[in-house]
Write an enzyme that holds these catalytic residues in place. Sequence first.
Site, PDB file in Angstrom:
ATOM      1  CD  GLU A 199      -0.787   7.084   6.541  1.00 35.10           C
ATOM      2  OE1 GLU A 199       0.329   7.130   7.065  1.00 35.10           O
ATOM      3  OE2 GLU A 199      -1.222   6.040   5.995  1.00 35.10           O
TER       4      GLU A 199
ATOM      5  CB  CYS B 263      -3.037   0.581  -2.402  1.00 32.60           C
ATOM      6  SG  CYS B 263      -3.131   2.321  -2.814  1.00 32.60           S
ATOM      7  CG  ASN B 264      -9.477   0.782  -2.619  1.00 31.33           C
ATOM      8  OD1 ASN B 264     -10.446   0.188  -3.058  1.00 31.33           O
ATOM      9  ND2 ASN B 264      -9.085   0.636  -1.363  1.00 31.33           N
ATOM     10  CB  THR B 265      -4.766   4.914  -5.198  1.00 30.81           C
ATOM     11  OG1 THR B 265      -5.632   5.516  -4.235  1.00 30.81           O
ATOM     12  CG2 THR B 265      -4.320   5.936  -6.204  1.00 30.81           C
TER      13      THR B 265
ATOM     14  CE1 TYR C 136       2.669   5.549  -3.460  1.00 34.49           C
ATOM     15  CE2 TYR C 136       1.509   3.630  -4.304  1.00 34.49           C
ATOM     16  CZ  TYR C 136       2.663   4.217  -3.824  1.00 34.49           C
ATOM     17  OH  TYR C 136       3.808   3.454  -3.729  1.00 34.49           O
ATOM     18  N   GLY C 137      -3.048   8.944  -3.804  1.00 41.04           N
ATOM     19  CA  GLY C 137      -4.384   9.309  -4.295  1.00 41.04           C
ATOM     20  C   GLY C 137      -4.471  10.606  -5.062  1.00 41.04           C
TER      21      GLY C 137
ATOM     22  CB  CYS D  81      -9.631   4.664   0.609  1.00 43.04           C
ATOM     23  SG  CYS D  81      -8.027   5.216   1.231  1.00 43.04           S
ATOM     24  CB  THR D  82      -6.603  -0.028   2.330  1.00 39.94           C
ATOM     25  OG1 THR D  82      -5.553   0.785   1.795  1.00 39.94           O
ATOM     26  CG2 THR D  82      -6.992  -1.073   1.311  1.00 39.94           C
ATOM     27  CG  HIS D  83      -5.390   5.211   4.657  1.00 39.60           C
ATOM     28  ND1 HIS D  83      -4.771   4.659   3.566  1.00 39.60           N
ATOM     29  CD2 HIS D  83      -4.409   5.771   5.405  1.00 39.60           C
ATOM     30  CE1 HIS D  83      -3.472   4.885   3.642  1.00 39.60           C
ATOM     31  NE2 HIS D  83      -3.226   5.553   4.755  1.00 39.60           N
TER      32      HIS D  83
ATOM     33  CG  ASP E  75      -1.794   1.209   1.331  1.00 36.84           C
ATOM     34  OD1 ASP E  75      -2.358   1.611   0.296  1.00 36.84           O
ATOM     35  OD2 ASP E  75      -1.951   1.791   2.430  1.00 36.84           O
ATOM     36  CB  SER E  76       0.195   4.781  -0.622  1.00 37.08           C
ATOM     37  OG  SER E  76      -0.998   4.832   0.124  1.00 37.08           O
TER      38      SER E  76
HETATM   39  N1  DGL Z   1      -4.704   3.439   0.959  1.00 36.71           N
HETATM   40  C1  DGL Z   1      -4.809   4.070  -0.333  1.00 36.71           C
HETATM   41  C2  DGL Z   1      -5.997   3.529  -1.090  1.00 36.71           C
HETATM   42  O1  DGL Z   1      -6.551   2.504  -0.726  1.00 36.71           O
HETATM   43  C3  DGL Z   1      -4.944   5.573  -0.318  1.00 36.71           C
HETATM   44  C4  DGL Z   1      -3.939   6.387   0.361  1.00 36.71           C
HETATM   45  C5  DGL Z   1      -3.205   7.294  -0.569  1.00 36.71           C
HETATM   46  O2  DGL Z   1      -3.778   8.284  -1.094  1.00 36.71           O
HETATM   47  O3  DGL Z   1      -2.048   7.015  -0.773  1.00 36.71           O
HETATM   48  O4  DGL Z   1      -6.386   4.106  -2.082  1.00 36.71           O
END
Ligand code: DGL
Length: 265
Positions: free
Chosen positions: A153, A73-75, A42-43, A184-186, A10-11
């Site tokens: 975060e 990571c979804n992105t 990453y988003g 989003c995994t966050h 993930d990011s």
């Molecule tokens: N955890 C990332 C996701 O699932 C998003 C966090 C990011 O923007 O890097 O998209």
Amino acid sequence: MDNRPIGVFDSGLGGLTVVKALRKILPNESILYFGDTARLPYGVKSEELVKQYSIQITKFLIQKDAKMIVVACNTATAMALKTLKNKFNNIPIMGVIEPGSKQAILNTKKKKIGVIGTIATINSNAYEKSIKGKDIKVDIISKACPLFVSFVEEGLFKGAAINEIAKHYLLSFNNKVDTLILGCTHYPLLKEVIFKNTQNIELIDSASSVANDTYKKLEKFRLLSGQDNVGSLNCYVTDLPMRFKELGNIFLGENIEDLHLINDF
Ligand code: DGL
């Protein structure tokens, strides 16, 4: 039987929510987790850059002997999964969007699904494509919630500020959808505040579906670890931000023991 580890990335810390589900369902599997903390988020980045980072990380995990890759990571899934599958075609690679879409379709009664995620994930329309590909009759409303990742975060899961932001982002879903994908995994860390600001909407956290699909994939390719293998967890990060361990432990639901800082990325 194959006791090599599963590579997960993930990011940042978000993907640890997927690791938590993997460790519950697959206790015999060893996991290598890569959190690209130096280059998060990453988003808001371009597709080219997210692809480049994802290729670099996948190479690293394969060099460390990963037998399968889970893009937690979804992105990165939205922007790079296809490229990764083409480039590394001798190893199974899975993303988080397909399992989440499947779970949401099973859950919705009114065929109305909401999706929240980063700007990149929402702009890519990856969830829409995936859901419509399975059931054309489902209506989808999506919204980018860019501030959520920074709050997570920071470890700010509750309080007046995040509550106001959640209210602002989520208002448009009430009375319109019965299912909301946390794309989003966050976001699973914000479940409570998201739940508080939505009415009669079920939240889909795809971590457990991702873990179930990982199990099926390992089984299909005869890659499951032996029952006597004690699944280890090794974490690699590109930066060690303040409070990393404390937050990481919250994401993971257990203490991060083996943590390595990668300097040459
Ligand atoms: N955890 C990332 C996701 O699932 C998003 C966090 C990011 O923007 O890097 O998209």
